[in-house]
Design a protein around this motif. Structure first.
Motif, mmCIF file in Angstrom:
data_model
loop_
_atom_site.group_PDB
_atom_site.id
_atom_site.type_symbol
_atom_site.label_atom_id
_atom_site.label_comp_id
_atom_site.label_asym_id
_atom_site.label_seq_id
_atom_site.Cartn_x
_atom_site.Cartn_y
_atom_site.Cartn_z
ATOM 1 N N LEU A 7 -17.011 -2.027 102.247
ATOM 2 C CA LEU A 7 -18.466 -2.116 102.027
ATOM 3 C C LEU A 7 -19.066 -0.730 102.085
ATOM 4 N N THR A 8 -20.230 -0.584 101.446
ATOM 5 C CA THR A 8 -20.998 0.661 101.543
ATOM 6 C C THR A 8 -22.271 0.337 102.323
ATOM 7 N N SER A 9 -22.693 1.281 103.169
ATOM 8 C CA SER A 9 -23.793 0.977 104.092
ATOM 9 C C SER A 9 -24.670 2.202 104.318
ATOM 10 N N GLY A 10 -25.930 1.976 104.703
ATOM 11 C CA GLY A 10 -26.864 3.087 104.945
ATOM 12 C C GLY A 10 -27.363 3.656 103.627
ATOM 13 N N GLY A 11 -27.791 4.914 103.646
ATOM 14 C CA GLY A 11 -28.297 5.534 102.418
ATOM 15 C C GLY A 11 -27.160 5.724 101.410
ATOM 16 N N ASP A 12 -27.413 5.416 100.144
ATOM 17 C CA ASP A 12 -26.369 5.651 99.141
ATOM 18 C C ASP A 12 -26.126 7.157 99.002
ATOM 19 N N ALA A 13 -24.942 7.510 98.543
ATOM 20 C CA ALA A 13 -24.607 8.928 98.371
ATOM 21 C C ALA A 13 -23.712 9.066 97.146
ATOM 22 N N PRO A 14 -23.926 10.119 96.328
ATOM 23 C CA PRO A 14 -23.067 10.302 95.153
ATOM 24 C C PRO A 14 -21.604 10.458 95.600
ATOM 25 N N GLY A 15 -20.744 9.686 95.002
ATOM 26 C CA GLY A 15 -19.329 9.712 95.402
ATOM 27 C C GLY A 15 -18.915 8.407 96.072
ATOM 28 N N MET A 16 -19.912 7.583 96.472
ATOM 29 C CA MET A 16 -19.549 6.292 97.074
ATOM 30 C C MET A 16 -18.770 5.440 96.064
ATOM 31 N N ASN A 17 -19.202 5.460 94.800
ATOM 32 C CA ASN A 17 -18.500 4.676 93.779
ATOM 33 C C ASN A 17 -17.081 5.190 93.559
ATOM 34 N N ALA A 18 -16.939 6.504 93.601
ATOM 35 C CA ALA A 18 -15.595 7.076 93.428
ATOM 36 C C ALA A 18 -14.690 6.609 94.566
ATOM 37 N N ALA A 19 -15.267 6.452 95.769
ATOM 38 C CA ALA A 19 -14.481 5.970 96.917
ATOM 39 C C ALA A 19 -14.132 4.491 96.742
ATOM 40 N N VAL A 20 -15.103 3.697 96.274
ATOM 41 C CA VAL A 20 -14.846 2.262 96.052
ATOM 42 C C VAL A 20 -13.704 2.105 95.043
ATOM 43 N N ARG A 21 -13.795 2.845 93.955
ATOM 44 C CA ARG A 21 -12.752 2.774 92.910
ATOM 45 C C ARG A 21 -11.384 3.141 93.482
ATOM 46 N N ALA A 22 -11.365 4.241 94.245
ATOM 47 C CA ALA A 22 -10.074 4.710 94.761
ATOM 48 C C ALA A 22 -9.508 3.735 95.799
ATOM 49 N N LEU A 23 -10.372 3.170 96.640
ATOM 50 C CA LEU A 23 -9.883 2.211 97.645
ATOM 51 C C LEU A 23 -9.281 0.987 96.964
ATOM 52 N N VAL A 24 -9.964 0.509 95.921
ATOM 53 C CA VAL A 24 -9.482 -0.686 95.222
ATOM 54 C C VAL A 24 -8.148 -0.386 94.522
ATOM 55 N N ASP A 260 -17.315 16.115 95.426
ATOM 56 C CA ASP A 260 -17.543 14.796 96.031
ATOM 57 C C ASP A 260 -16.610 13.729 95.457
ATOM 58 N N ALA A 261 -16.430 13.754 94.135
ATOM 59 C CA ALA A 261 -15.559 12.723 93.537
ATOM 60 C C ALA A 261 -14.116 12.901 94.002
ATOM 61 N N SER A 262 -13.667 14.154 94.136
ATOM 62 C CA SER A 262 -12.276 14.344 94.557
ATOM 63 C C SER A 262 -12.101 14.071 96.044
ATOM 64 N N MET A 263 -13.107 14.461 96.871
ATOM 65 C CA MET A 263 -13.019 14.134 98.313
ATOM 66 C C MET A 263 -12.990 12.619 98.501
ATOM 67 N N ALA A 264 -13.778 11.910 97.684
ATOM 68 C CA ALA A 264 -13.820 10.446 97.789
ATOM 69 C C ALA A 264 -12.434 9.863 97.504
ATOM 70 N N ALA A 265 -11.766 10.389 96.474
ATOM 71 C CA ALA A 265 -10.431 9.885 96.134
ATOM 72 C C ALA A 265 -9.435 10.193 97.254
ATOM 73 N N LEU A 266 -9.483 11.424 97.758
ATOM 74 C CA LEU A 266 -8.500 11.826 98.776
ATOM 75 C C LEU A 266 -8.729 11.111 100.113
ATOM 76 N N MET A 267 -10.003 10.951 100.496
ATOM 77 C CA MET A 267 -10.284 10.245 101.755
ATOM 78 C C MET A 267 -9.888 8.765 101.642
ATOM 79 N N SER A 268 -10.105 8.193 100.456
ATOM 80 C CA SER A 268 -9.744 6.784 100.251
ATOM 81 C C SER A 268 -8.230 6.610 100.300
ATOM 82 N N GLU A 269 -7.528 7.552 99.688
ATOM 83 C CA GLU A 269 -6.062 7.490 99.745
ATOM 84 C C GLU A 269 -5.594 7.526 101.197
ATOM 85 N N ARG A 270 -6.202 8.426 101.986
ATOM 86 C CA ARG A 270 -5.829 8.567 103.408
ATOM 87 C C ARG A 270 -6.108 7.266 104.160
ATOM 88 N N ALA A 271 -7.234 6.636 103.817
ATOM 89 C CA ALA A 271 -7.600 5.378 104.491
ATOM 90 C C ALA A 271 -6.567 4.286 104.213
#
Ligand code: ADP
Ligand code: F6P
Length: 319
Positions: A7-24, A260-271
């Motif tokens: 889930l995404t929560s609080g204020g939206d931030a650019p890169g949240m979608n990139a994280a959702v995509r990478a997590l999925v 932001d898009a690359s950090m989102a991918a890398l953090m999601s991979e780590r998760a």
């Protein structure tokens, strides 16, 4: 572990979608079933779940906002709601939850962990003000948006020999104001961490005029002052009429920067790797040069205040 939710929560931030995509996509690649929960903790309490496949997250990597939508769910700070949410997750057979959000969202994830739900938090907020991580997804994009806006405001300010007050986000922290102030050569930066009287602001402005400057940018983090308060004081005291620009939601939207898009991918991979390896109840933080899974309690002990050096340098360079 087979079924996980995000889930995404609080204020939206650019890169949240990139994280959702990478997590999925990384989640499915590793054999998980991934459920999206709509509207943060609000949707969780309503059982608003959706099984996501790879195609559901197509075309969002470079989009601002969040496909899952987000919300501020005040009542989630209450224990009965947390107990209810944990029950709903168990009923759905969800074995772990990944939350993307700021420190409030992490507090929600920690509360669920206390109810026996394994959770991870991926830092997502334009404020870059979370403990446990030097970087939050969205900060770089917002920073570039602010710098771009201020450079345009500077053109008119220079052409008309005026003072411009620019209000940026940051209710509790001045990271965005300081870094943007440094990058765009602001004459003054007002932040919650460094209270400055308006009398002092006028003193600096007078010194600036005396030193031959004909225009100035005053960057105000919303947590320090309301920009119109600054305007009124300067107007009354110096009989000049600064322009006022409140950047507001302009800073939260837009396509994520490459960082932001690359950090989102890398953090999601780590998760996902952490969940696969049985590691949870952690913040996926960025420290030094690496992304780590940091246990929540330890993350709360690691604080990253604004850089004193950057703050001081702004006034040295503004002379
Ligand atoms: P951010 O995550 O960007 O810091 P908020 O502070 O608004 O944004 O927090 C987002 C959401 O996280 C809140 O609306 C609430 O649902 C949840 N939350 C915030 N603080 C707590 C808390 N102390 N305990 C449980 N949930 C919390
Ligand atoms: O996302 C964090 C933040 O941008 C803060 O800087 C700001 O104070 C807050 O969100 C305002 O958000 P909203 O208008 O959604 O309450």
């Amino acid at each position: 572990m087979k079924k996980i939710a995000i889930l995404t929560s609080g204020g939206d931030a650019p890169g949240m979608n990139a994280a959702v995509r990478a997590l999925v996509r990384k989640g499915i690649y590793e054999g998980f079933e991934v459920y999206g929960i709509h509207r943060g903790y609000e949707g969780l309490l309503k059982g608003d779940f959706q099984l996501l496949d790879r195609r559901d997250v197509g075309g969002i990597v470079n989009k601002g906002g969040t496909l899952l939508k987000t919300a501020r769910c005040i009542e989630f700070a209450e224990l009965p709601q947390q107990v209810k949410a944990a029950r709903i997750l168990r009923e759905q057979g969800i074995e772990a939850l990944v939350v993307i959000g700021g420190d409030g969202s992490m507090a929600g994830a920690m509360a669920l962990s206390k109810q026996g739900i394994p959770t991870l938090t991926i830092p997502g907020t334009i404020d870059n003000d979370m403990c446990g991580t030097e970087y939050t997804i969205g900060f770089d994009t917002a920073l570039n948006t602010v710098v771009d806006a201020v450079s345009k405001i500077r053109d008119t300010t220079t052409a008309h020999d005026r003072v411009a007050i620019v209000e940026v986000m940051g209710r509790h922290a001045g990271h965005l104001a300081v870094r943007a102030g440094l990058a765009c050569g602001a004459e003054m930066v007002l932040i919650p961490e460094k209270p400055m009287s308006l009398e002092n602001v006028c003193k600096h402005l007078r010194e600036s005029y005396a030193a031959g400057k004909t225009n100035s940018i005053i960057m105000v983090a919303e947590g320090a002052y309301h920009s119109f308060e600054v305007y009124s004081y300067i107007n009354k005291t110096m009989q000049i009429s600064p322009s006022v620009t409140v950047l507001g939601y302009l800073q939260r939207g837009g396509a994520p920067s490459a960082r932001d898009a690359s950090m989102a991918a890398l953090m999601s991979e780590r998760a996902i790797d952490a969940l696969k390896g049985g590691t949870y109840n952690c913040l996926i933080g960025f420290a030094g040069a690496s992304i780590e899974a940091i246990p929540y309690e330890e993350a709360l002990q690691r604080r990253y205040p604004i850089s004193e050096e950057e703050y001081e340098l702004i006034s040295v360079l503004a002379r």
